[in-house]
Design a protein around this motif. Structure first.
Motif, mmCIF file in Angstrom:
data_model
loop_
_atom_site.group_PDB
_atom_site.id
_atom_site.type_symbol
_atom_site.label_atom_id
_atom_site.label_comp_id
_atom_site.label_asym_id
_atom_site.label_seq_id
_atom_site.Cartn_x
_atom_site.Cartn_y
_atom_site.Cartn_z
ATOM 1 N N PHE A 196 0.819 -1.216 0.000
ATOM 2 C CA PHE A 196 0.000 0.000 0.000
ATOM 3 C C PHE A 196 0.855 1.269 0.000
ATOM 4 O O PHE A 196 0.547 2.240 -0.693
ATOM 5 C CB PHE A 196 -0.928 0.002 1.216
ATOM 6 C CG PHE A 196 -1.807 1.223 1.314
ATOM 7 C CD1 PHE A 196 -3.035 1.257 0.687
ATOM 8 C CD2 PHE A 196 -1.399 2.342 2.036
ATOM 9 C CE1 PHE A 196 -3.843 2.384 0.767
ATOM 10 C CE2 PHE A 196 -2.197 3.467 2.131
ATOM 11 C CZ PHE A 196 -3.423 3.489 1.496
ATOM 12 N N GLU A 197 1.934 1.265 0.788
ATOM 13 C CA GLU A 197 2.724 2.481 0.950
ATOM 14 C C GLU A 197 3.261 2.986 -0.392
ATOM 15 O O GLU A 197 3.838 2.244 -1.175
ATOM 16 C CB GLU A 197 3.891 2.241 1.903
ATOM 17 C CG GLU A 197 4.647 3.527 2.238
ATOM 18 C CD GLU A 197 5.776 3.312 3.225
ATOM 19 O OE1 GLU A 197 6.480 4.281 3.503
ATOM 20 O OE2 GLU A 197 5.949 2.170 3.693
ATOM 21 N N LYS A 198 3.037 4.266 -0.644
ATOM 22 C CA LYS A 198 3.480 4.974 -1.854
ATOM 23 C C LYS A 198 2.821 4.462 -3.127
ATOM 24 O O LYS A 198 3.302 4.737 -4.234
ATOM 25 C CB LYS A 198 5.008 4.918 -1.984
ATOM 26 C CG LYS A 198 5.762 5.466 -0.779
ATOM 27 C CD LYS A 198 5.394 6.904 -0.460
ATOM 28 C CE LYS A 198 6.311 7.524 0.589
ATOM 29 N NZ LYS A 198 6.147 6.956 1.926
ATOM 30 N N SER A 199 1.731 3.724 -2.998
ATOM 31 C CA SER A 199 0.965 3.300 -4.172
ATOM 32 C C SER A 199 0.015 4.426 -4.582
ATOM 33 O O SER A 199 -0.087 5.457 -3.912
ATOM 34 C CB SER A 199 0.152 2.042 -3.838
ATOM 35 O OG SER A 199 -0.841 2.354 -2.866
ATOM 36 N N TRP A 200 -0.716 4.227 -5.695
ATOM 37 C CA TRP A 200 -1.714 5.222 -6.103
ATOM 38 C C TRP A 200 -2.737 5.417 -5.001
ATOM 39 O O TRP A 200 -3.151 6.558 -4.735
ATOM 40 C CB TRP A 200 -2.412 4.779 -7.382
ATOM 41 C CG TRP A 200 -3.423 5.785 -7.873
ATOM 42 C CD1 TRP A 200 -3.188 6.845 -8.711
ATOM 43 C CD2 TRP A 200 -4.816 5.847 -7.534
ATOM 44 N NE1 TRP A 200 -4.346 7.552 -8.915
ATOM 45 C CE2 TRP A 200 -5.363 6.966 -8.210
ATOM 46 C CE3 TRP A 200 -5.649 5.078 -6.740
ATOM 47 C CZ2 TRP A 200 -6.705 7.318 -8.107
ATOM 48 C CZ3 TRP A 200 -6.998 5.425 -6.623
ATOM 49 C CH2 TRP A 200 -7.514 6.533 -7.304
ATOM 50 N N ALA A 201 -3.147 4.326 -4.368
ATOM 51 C CA ALA A 201 -4.128 4.418 -3.279
ATOM 52 C C ALA A 201 -3.607 5.306 -2.149
ATOM 53 O O ALA A 201 -4.348 6.106 -1.572
ATOM 54 C CB ALA A 201 -4.451 3.024 -2.752
ATOM 55 N N TYR A 202 -2.340 5.164 -1.834
ATOM 56 C CA TYR A 202 -1.716 5.975 -0.780
ATOM 57 C C TYR A 202 -1.825 7.462 -1.118
ATOM 58 O O TYR A 202 -2.260 8.274 -0.289
ATOM 59 C CB TYR A 202 -0.254 5.560 -0.649
ATOM 60 C CG TYR A 202 0.569 6.380 0.315
ATOM 61 C CD1 TYR A 202 0.734 5.971 1.635
ATOM 62 C CD2 TYR A 202 1.205 7.555 -0.100
ATOM 63 C CE1 TYR A 202 1.506 6.717 2.521
ATOM 64 C CE2 TYR A 202 1.972 8.301 0.777
ATOM 65 C CZ TYR A 202 2.116 7.880 2.078
ATOM 66 O OH TYR A 202 2.864 8.624 2.958
#
Length: 289
Positions: A196-202
């Motif tokens: 999750f970290e630094k993903s688009w979702a983040y």
């Protein structure tokens, strides 16, 4: 247009017992490679080298993607994790060595220089991206734009080998395919809280979340269950799915305007193939399903 054999050839040249046994490799850059092969195969001047050029650039991309998988955490690891990490380093170097070997044996010294320069540019772009990430001043769409540029940069350097209409449409189509690849990967990342970290979702939640959510996200104080709740609250998968469908439809519309029926069919097939992965996983190079 010659038969497309790049996946089989890449697996042959990338195969190594130690790598297969102890570590998992990333997926091949299949959509970009297939598009490149299709375009080069249509050019009289480079048709005979279309397979070689596509193979070596796929190996180089695989090497860089493998290095990107290396965990930089300093926490203590198990022996198996350490072995896997070490082999990712060696595997990335091994794939790059294959690229040099194949081109040198074919007397393609100029192409070695061209691809090596492209690798340097990709690494420069990565440094810029990581620097911006650390500042936490990036929008979700800016992240996608940067990720697309990273994926397309290595293949972008083949523009000079194309002629006429093919040279004009190549950059746009390559960007479109790369955007689909990025969105597909971001969908897969949304299924794993470890990614999750630094993903688009983040970056999306960092934009639209509440003040408390943004603060806790930036300070990495959210538990996996809370991250999962944010994915659902902000409908991350639906948003990414819609973006992927839109990008794929844009590609197919562009394909319909191409002068070459073969290129149009190939581009449409590439778009359909990526959308088709929404219902299933994408195996890594040395993973079978």
């Amino acid at each position: 247009m010659t038969r497309y054999r790049i996946p089989e050839m890449t697996r042959l040249h990338a195969k190594h017992d130690m790598i297969d046994k102890h570590t998992e490799l990333p997926p091949l850059a299949e959509p970009r490679a297939r598009l490149l092969h299709a375009f080069l195969s249509e050019q009289n001047s480079v048709r005979e080298q279309s397979e070689l050029y596509t193979l070596v650039v796929t190996l180089v991309q695989l090497g860089m993607d493998t290095h990107d998988l290396i965990d930089t955490e300093t926490t203590k690891r198990s022996e198996a994790d350490m072995r896997s990490r070490q082999l990712k380093v060696l595997a990335g170097d091994f794939f790059s060595a294959r690229f040099y070997q194949l081109l040198a044996n074919a007397g393609q010294i100029e192409m070695i220089t061209k691809i090596s320069n492209a690798v340097c540019e990709v690494n420069r772009l990565k440094v810029n991206l990581y620097t911006r990430m650390r500042s936490l001043r990036m929008t979700a769409e800016e992240y996608i734009k940067q990720a697309v540029q990273l994926r397309s940069e290595l293949f972008q350097h083949f523009t000079g080998l194309l002629e006429g209409a093919a040279a004009r449409v190549w950059p746009e189509l390559l960007q479109g395919v790369s955007r689909c690849e990025v969105l597909l990967e971001e969908l897969e990342r949304s299924e794993s809280m470890d990614k999750f970290e630094k993903s688009w979702a983040y970056w999306h939640v960092l934009q639209v979340g509440t003040e408390d959510e943004r603060h806790r996200l930036a300070s990495q104080s959210l538990a996996s269950s809370e991250l999962s709740a944010l994915i659902q609250k902000y409908d991350i998968r639906a948003l990414l799915t819609a973006k992927l469908w839109q990008a794929a439809e844009s590609l197919k519309s562009a394909a319909a305007k191409l002068d070459s029926d073969k290129l149009a069919a190939e581009l449409s097939a590439v778009a359909d193939g990526m959308v088709g992965k929404l219902s299933g996983g994408m195996p890594a190079l040395n993973e079978t399903r």
